[in-house]
Design a protein around this motif. Sequence first.
Motif, PDB file in Angstrom:
ATOM      1  N   TYR A 154       0.838  -1.208   0.000  1.00  0.00           N
ATOM      2  CA  TYR A 154       0.000   0.000   0.000  1.00  0.00           C
ATOM      3  C   TYR A 154       0.870   1.254   0.000  1.00  0.00           C
ATOM      4  CZ  TYR A 154      -2.926   3.700   1.988  1.00  0.00           C
ATOM      5  OH  TYR A 154      -3.557   4.893   2.237  1.00  0.00           O
ATOM      6  N   GLN A 155       1.955   1.238   0.780  1.00  0.00           N
ATOM      7  CA  GLN A 155       2.847   2.398   0.813  1.00  0.00           C
ATOM      8  C   GLN A 155       3.495   2.641  -0.549  1.00  0.00           C
ATOM      9  OE1 GLN A 155       5.344   3.037   4.516  1.00  0.00           O
ATOM     10  NE2 GLN A 155       4.637   0.956   4.918  1.00  0.00           N
ATOM     11  N   LEU A 156       3.921   1.556  -1.202  1.00  0.00           N
ATOM     12  CA  LEU A 156       4.510   1.704  -2.529  1.00  0.00           C
ATOM     13  C   LEU A 156       3.478   2.274  -3.508  1.00  0.00           C
ATOM     14  CD1 LEU A 156       6.559  -1.612  -2.841  1.00  0.00           C
ATOM     15  CD2 LEU A 156       7.492   0.713  -2.703  1.00  0.00           C
ATOM     16  N   ALA A 157       2.247   1.775  -3.437  1.00  0.00           N
ATOM     17  CA  ALA A 157       1.195   2.265  -4.334  1.00  0.00           C
ATOM     18  C   ALA A 157       0.848   3.712  -4.020  1.00  0.00           C
ATOM     19  CB  ALA A 157      -0.048   1.386  -4.216  1.00  0.00           C
ATOM     20  N   THR A 158       0.800   4.064  -2.746  1.00  0.00           N
ATOM     21  CA  THR A 158       0.507   5.451  -2.357  1.00  0.00           C
ATOM     22  C   THR A 158       1.580   6.389  -2.873  1.00  0.00           C
ATOM     23  OG1 THR A 158      -0.703   4.771  -0.368  1.00  0.00           O
ATOM     24  CG2 THR A 158       0.180   7.003  -0.395  1.00  0.00           C
ATOM     25  N   ARG A 159       2.825   5.974  -2.751  1.00  0.00           N
ATOM     26  CA  ARG A 159       3.936   6.787  -3.234  1.00  0.00           C
ATOM     27  C   ARG A 159       3.829   6.994  -4.748  1.00  0.00           C
ATOM     28  NH1 ARG A 159       9.627   4.437  -1.614  1.00  0.00           N
ATOM     29  NH2 ARG A 159       8.421   4.185   0.311  1.00  0.00           N
ATOM     30  N   TYR A 160       3.413   5.940  -5.454  1.00  0.00           N
ATOM     31  CA  TYR A 160       3.343   5.994  -6.910  1.00  0.00           C
ATOM     32  C   TYR A 160       2.193   6.882  -7.389  1.00  0.00           C
ATOM     33  CZ  TYR A 160       3.185   4.449 -11.765  1.00  0.00           C
ATOM     34  OH  TYR A 160       3.183   4.419 -13.138  1.00  0.00           O
ATOM     35  N   PHE A 161       1.018   6.760  -6.744  1.00  0.00           N
ATOM     36  CA  PHE A 161      -0.162   7.465  -7.229  1.00  0.00           C
ATOM     37  C   PHE A 161      -0.386   8.824  -6.575  1.00  0.00           C
ATOM     38  CE2 PHE A 161      -1.329   2.969  -8.041  1.00  0.00           C
ATOM     39  CZ  PHE A 161      -1.489   3.058  -9.420  1.00  0.00           C
ATOM     40  N   SER A 162       0.414   9.170  -5.546  1.00  0.00           N
ATOM     41  CA  SER A 162       0.165  10.407  -4.814  1.00  0.00           C
ATOM     42  C   SER A 162       0.327  11.652  -5.677  1.00  0.00           C
ATOM     43  CB  SER A 162       1.101  10.500  -3.602  1.00  0.00           C
ATOM     44  OG  SER A 162       2.466  10.569  -4.024  1.00  0.00           O
ATOM     45  N   HIS A 163       1.117  11.565  -6.750  1.00  0.00           N
ATOM     46  CA  HIS A 163       1.336  12.730  -7.608  1.00  0.00           C
ATOM     47  C   HIS A 163       0.474  12.684  -8.878  1.00  0.00           C
ATOM     48  CE1 HIS A 163       4.615  14.252  -5.169  1.00  0.00           C
ATOM     49  NE2 HIS A 163       5.126  13.034  -5.136  1.00  0.00           N
ATOM     50  N   GLN A 164      -0.371  11.669  -8.996  1.00  0.00           N
ATOM     51  CA  GLN A 164      -1.257  11.585 -10.149  1.00  0.00           C
ATOM     52  C   GLN A 164      -2.663  12.098  -9.832  1.00  0.00           C
ATOM     53  OE1 GLN A 164      -1.130   8.031 -12.543  1.00  0.00           O
ATOM     54  NE2 GLN A 164       0.847   7.404 -11.734  1.00  0.00           N
ATOM     55  N   ASP A 165      -3.094  11.934  -8.585  1.00  0.00           N
ATOM     56  CA  ASP A 165      -4.417  12.370  -8.159  1.00  0.00           C
ATOM     57  C   ASP A 165      -4.309  13.210  -6.900  1.00  0.00           C
ATOM     58  OD1 ASP A 165      -5.835  10.991 -10.214  1.00  0.00           O
ATOM     59  OD2 ASP A 165      -5.660   9.133  -9.070  1.00  0.00           O
ATOM     60  N   SER A 166      -5.368  13.961  -6.612  1.00  0.00           N
ATOM     61  CA  SER A 166      -5.399  14.758  -5.390  1.00  0.00           C
ATOM     62  C   SER A 166      -5.559  13.852  -4.177  1.00  0.00           C
ATOM     63  CB  SER A 166      -6.574  15.740  -5.441  1.00  0.00           C
ATOM     64  OG  SER A 166      -7.810  15.043  -5.319  1.00  0.00           O
ATOM     65  N   PRO A 167      -5.173  14.327  -2.988  1.00  0.00           N
ATOM     66  CA  PRO A 167      -5.350  13.508  -1.782  1.00  0.00           C
ATOM     67  C   PRO A 167      -6.811  13.109  -1.555  1.00  0.00           C
ATOM     68  CG  PRO A 167      -3.877  15.335  -1.326  1.00  0.00           C
ATOM     69  CD  PRO A 167      -4.429  15.568  -2.700  1.00  0.00           C
ATOM     70  N   ILE A 168      -7.744  13.993  -1.880  1.00  0.00           N
ATOM     71  CA  ILE A 168      -9.161  13.700  -1.679  1.00  0.00           C
ATOM     72  C   ILE A 168      -9.603  12.563  -2.603  1.00  0.00           C
ATOM     73  CG2 ILE A 168     -11.500  14.619  -1.798  1.00  0.00           C
ATOM     74  CD1 ILE A 168      -9.879  15.661   0.527  1.00  0.00           C
ATOM     75  N   THR A 169      -9.169  12.600  -3.851  1.00  0.00           N
ATOM     76  CA  THR A 169      -9.517  11.539  -4.790  1.00  0.00           C
ATOM     77  C   THR A 169      -8.935  10.201  -4.344  1.00  0.00           C
ATOM     78  OG1 THR A 169      -9.638  13.093  -6.641  1.00  0.00           O
ATOM     79  CG2 THR A 169      -9.332  10.771  -7.178  1.00  0.00           C
ATOM     80  N   SER A 170      -7.679  10.213  -3.891  1.00  0.00           N
ATOM     81  CA  SER A 170      -7.045   8.986  -3.408  1.00  0.00           C
ATOM     82  C   SER A 170      -7.788   8.429  -2.206  1.00  0.00           C
ATOM     83  CB  SER A 170      -5.585   9.267  -3.030  1.00  0.00           C
ATOM     84  OG  SER A 170      -4.826   9.636  -4.168  1.00  0.00           O
ATOM     85  N   LEU A 171      -8.192   9.308  -1.291  1.00  0.00           N
ATOM     86  CA  LEU A 171      -8.906   8.873  -0.092  1.00  0.00           C
ATOM     87  C   LEU A 171     -10.276   8.310  -0.450  1.00  0.00           C
ATOM     88  CD1 LEU A 171      -8.461   8.853   2.991  1.00  0.00           C
ATOM     89  CD2 LEU A 171      -9.680  11.020   3.095  1.00  0.00           C
ATOM     90  N   LEU A 172     -10.941   8.930  -1.437  1.00  0.00           N
ATOM     91  CA  LEU A 172     -12.269   8.466  -1.853  1.00  0.00           C
ATOM     92  C   LEU A 172     -12.188   7.072  -2.466  1.00  0.00           C
ATOM     93  CD1 LEU A 172     -15.271   9.124  -2.215  1.00  0.00           C
ATOM     94  CD2 LEU A 172     -14.699  10.094  -4.456  1.00  0.00           C
ATOM     95  N   TYR A 173     -11.205   6.841  -3.320  1.00  0.00           N
ATOM     96  CA  TYR A 173     -11.066   5.525  -3.933  1.00  0.00           C
ATOM     97  C   TYR A 173     -10.729   4.462  -2.894  1.00  0.00           C
ATOM     98  CZ  TYR A 173     -11.623   6.644  -8.873  1.00  0.00           C
ATOM     99  OH  TYR A 173     -12.157   6.976 -10.087  1.00  0.00           O
TER     100      TYR A 173
END
Length: 283
Positions: A154-173
Motif C-alpha cells: 500500500y505504501q509503494l502504491a501510495t507513493r506511486y499514485f500520490s502525484h497523479q491524483d489529489s489527496p481527496i480523490t485517493s482517499l475516496l477511492y
Amino acid sequence: MLVAAATFVAMDSMAKQLGQSYSPVQLVWARYGVHLIVMVVGLLALRRFDRSILISQAPLGQFFRGVLLLGATIFSYLAVRELPLAQVYVINFSSPVIVTLLAIPLLGEPVNGIRIAAVLAGFSGVFVAMQPDLVAMNPAMAFPVGMAFCFAMYQLATRYFSHQDSPITSLLYTAVAGGLLCSLVVPFSWTPIQVSDMLPFVAIGTLGAVGHLALILAMRFASASLVSPFLYSQLLWATLSGFLFFNELPTLNTLAGAFMVIGSGMILLFWGRQDRVKHGNGE
C-alpha cells in the motif's frame, strides 16, 4: 504522519475491544462504510464535492491500492483480536524492510551490503518479537505478517499514485474499494449492533478516514525517508493503550525485537535518502 500514527492505534484499539463481540468482517465494513459516509458528508458541508473528485488519472491503480489497504485492515483486526497491540505493531514495523525488498525487483533499486544487513536485522527482529515456539507456534502470528506485507505494498502504491491524483480523490477511492468489497460479504457475518457500541463503530471509520488522509498528505508533501520514521511512534501509543485498556505490557522479547526492527528501518530510510541526495534527487 504523527497524526496518522496516533489515529491508527486508536482505531485498532477500538477494533480490539469490539472484536470480542463482532466479526472482523463487520468491523472492516464499518471502517470503510463510515469512512465513505463521513468523507462525502464533510465534502458536501464544505461545498467541495464535485465531479472532478470522482475522476482519477489511474482508477484501476487506485482501486488496487484500496484493495491492498483493505487486506492490511483485515489482517490487522484479526491480529489485534488475538495478540497484544504492541507485538502486532512491532511486527508491522517490518513494512520498510519489505518495501526495500520489493523495491529491488519492482523499482530496480540497487542492492548493497548495508541494505542486505539491515534487511536481515529487520527480519531477525520480527522473529524475536514473535517469540516463536517451534513446537507450538501461534497461528495468529500470521496475521500481523500479512498486515505488514499488505501495508508495504500500500505504501509503494501510495507513493506511486500520490502525484497523479489529489489527496481527496485517493482517499475516496480507498473508501470505495473497501466499502464495495466488504458490502458483498458482510451480510453473511452480521451481528446486530448494540446501542452502546454505535459510537465506537462510527469512530472506527472516522479515525480511519482522518489517519489515511494524514498519511496521504505526508507522502505527498515530504519524502518517505523523512516522514516514515514518525510512524514508529505507534509503539508508544500501542504500549500505552494496551496497558490502560487491555492490561497488556510488552515482553522483553517484544522490546528487543522492536529495537532491531526500528533500527533496521531507520538504516534503510537513511541510506535511501543518502542515495537520492547522491544522485541529485534528495529533498
